[in-house]
Design a protein around this motif. Structure first.
Motif, PDB file in Angstrom:
ATOM      1  N   HIS A  65      32.434 -43.106  -0.257  1.00 17.04           N
ATOM      2  CA  HIS A  65      31.773 -43.199   1.048  1.00 17.04           C
ATOM      3  C   HIS A  65      31.789 -41.846   1.762  1.00 17.04           C
ATOM      4  O   HIS A  65      30.800 -41.430   2.364  1.00 17.04           O
ATOM      5  N   TYR A  69      28.535 -39.495   2.984  1.00 19.09           N
ATOM      6  CA  TYR A  69      28.419 -38.943   4.339  1.00 19.09           C
ATOM      7  C   TYR A  69      28.319 -37.423   4.296  1.00 19.09           C
ATOM      8  O   TYR A  69      27.481 -36.819   4.973  1.00 19.09           O
ATOM      9  N   PRO A  74      21.939 -35.832   8.991  1.00 22.79           N
ATOM     10  CA  PRO A  74      21.112 -36.492  10.014  1.00 22.79           C
ATOM     11  C   PRO A  74      19.825 -35.718  10.286  1.00 22.79           C
ATOM     12  O   PRO A  74      18.918 -36.240  10.938  1.00 22.79           O
ATOM     13  N   LEU A 103      21.490 -42.498   6.968  1.00 22.60           N
ATOM     14  CA  LEU A 103      21.792 -41.226   6.298  1.00 22.60           C
ATOM     15  C   LEU A 103      21.483 -41.275   4.801  1.00 22.60           C
ATOM     16  O   LEU A 103      21.105 -40.257   4.215  1.00 22.60           O
ATOM     17  N   TYR A 104      21.680 -42.421   4.179  1.00 28.91           N
ATOM     18  CA  TYR A 104      21.497 -42.522   2.723  1.00 28.91           C
ATOM     19  C   TYR A 104      21.026 -43.932   2.382  1.00 28.91           C
ATOM     20  O   TYR A 104      21.240 -44.873   3.141  1.00 28.91           O
ATOM     21  N   LYS A 199      36.495 -35.267   7.980  1.00 25.38           N
ATOM     22  CA  LYS A 199      35.987 -35.887   9.205  1.00 25.38           C
ATOM     23  C   LYS A 199      35.712 -37.378   8.987  1.00 25.38           C
ATOM     24  O   LYS A 199      36.067 -38.224   9.818  1.00 25.38           O
ATOM     25  N   PHE A 200      35.076 -37.696   7.868  1.00 24.99           N
ATOM     26  CA  PHE A 200      34.778 -39.104   7.561  1.00 24.99           C
ATOM     27  C   PHE A 200      36.063 -39.941   7.548  1.00 24.99           C
ATOM     28  O   PHE A 200      36.114 -41.034   8.111  1.00 24.99           O
TER      29      PHE A 200
END
Lengths: 286, 286
Positions: A65, A69, A74, A103-104, A199-200
């Motif tokens: 995941h 990301y 974006p 995003l995907y 960050k994710f």
């Protein structure tokens, strides 16, 4: 392994969110970072030069995941296409689709992918479910890839070369069988991608359990020590695992032959395994 | 606490993905389920009747995401609005926005929310960042709510009643300070919502580290035992925590008074705490 793999944690240890504020991946336990790099160096299955980033996750699933990301943007007008060559790991489509991200998006079998749009190809090697050794199939300029190497360990397949991809995933659950610990790691070349993955994981779970990391560090460390120990009596972990897998595949093949064609098993090419120093068969663990 | 809170895990324990296949939340360690329910019963801060579902997560952060997923629906024409009364926990907007989901979207301050559309209100009580005791402010028919009760423990606030909401979040990091363990839990009334949350955690991380759960179970269990022990010598965990928090707030208030209005501190109403059996002040831990 008796006490060698035992972890003991007292009540007031490991209370902080932070494991190493000097590291880009601030929630990675230094002992685990060290054990992961040492084991890959000993086994020779992946490049872990000091300039590569190790990102720990709650299983490699969370890191998959995190990579979606990190590799998407974006700023693109459309969600980026995510593809994998069939047959692929059954969870990839759902993992890509379930939050309906802008995003995907899941775009199916990489073998049929013909759009002239940005894409991410997921490559699992050895592959889940069929154990085949794989590379990217789309190979278009600017294409991005996630290399899931969960099964690229000597008990499952000959280690023919050091994997050297931009983004590689590994997991404790397949390396040693400790699925309940939920520890995966990514080896990433690019700092910007690594930072987006961190960050994710911050935003989705504020890091990864330190108890789980300590245990993985301990067990991976003992395995690496034994592999390097020239005085080791008996088999090291991977030799032991390979013998068991090989015996099981032997029984399966016998049954296959007796079944008069009711079921058949794939043949895998033998390969020279640089870890064991001999030609070995694949014994997929899927 | 010496050895009482120590956990010891040997190399071949806890290898499976599964903790309890008979439970809807199949990755919840039964010892943790038991410790959570026992502690809430002893403290009296939340309803944990047997028909409520306990869902464990990688911190309550992951459970917040799981609730957004569970309370939204792909069948709605628009993403559901997510609101919270200002001032709110600074991470809620980013957590809601960062994956650009078509299921939910951040819609700002609940005090200004005037749309006639489906919504989820996030209520944090005691509130992060200001320590205030809160309820929902929108209160429209069909509205949904997430009650984040991370700080609703006796060291921070008087326990005036058993919280009894549809979806409540708690976290080990605020209950005891063990932030590095990444264990949160949700108490959920509705089975369909609970099942969707379990699905979310399956797809995003295939469960929660068993090592982390074992440690939380052990420590929460010892705390509950001490609170129930009528022969306990000295303070229980919450009395100890409340005394420390109270001393710290005392020092802060002294400095506030000496600062000639350069900074001021909020006043909180005293409340009758059913856990301690006396009127107590709020000592927010944010």
């Amino acid at each position: 392994m008796g006490d060698r793999c035992k972890v003991v944690i007292v009540g007031d240890e490991f209370m902080s969110y932070f494991c190493n504020t000097m590291n880009l991946c601030w929630f990675l336990l230094p002992e685990l970072d060290n054990a992961i790099r040492t084991l890959h160096r000993v086994v020779g299955n992946a490049m872990v030069d000091d300039d590569r980033f190790i990102i720990v996750g709650n299983g490699s699933t969370q890191l998959f995941h995190a990579l979606l990301y990190a590799l998407s943007s974006p700023d693109l007008p459309e969600p980026i296409n995510v593809v994998a060559a069939a047959p692929f790991y059954s969870s990839y489509p759902e993992e890509t689709k379930f939050l309906r991200s802008k995003l995907y998006k899941w775009a199916g079998d990489a073998n049929c992918y013909d759009k002239d749009e940005p894409y991410i190809e997921v490559v699992t090697s050895p592959n889940n479910p069929d154990g085949s050794i794989r590379g990217t199939v789309v190979n278009r300029e600017g294409g991005k890839a996630i290399h899931d190497l969960a099964y690229y360990w000597p008990q499952y397949a000959p280690i023919t070369s050091k994997a050297d991809h931009d983004a590689m995933l590994f997991t404790f659950s397949k390396a040693t069988g400790h699925a309940g610990t939920r520890i995966g790691w990514a080896i990433v070349k690019d700092k910007v991608i690594a930072a987006k993955m961190v960050k994710f994981i911050e935003v989705s779970s504020i890091g990864v359990s330190r108890e789980a990391q300590l245990r993985a560090a301990k067990i991976l460390g003992v395995i690496a020590d034994d592999c390097r120990n020239l005085d080791l009596k008996g088999e090291n972990f991977f030799e032991y695992g390979r013998r068991l897998m090989s015996e099981r595949w032997g029984k399966l093949r016998e049954l296959g032959m007796k079944s008069n064609g009711v079921f058949s098993l794939p043949k895998y090419p033998r390969g020279y395994c640089k870890f064991t120093g001999e030609y070995t068969d694949s014994n997929p663990g899927i």
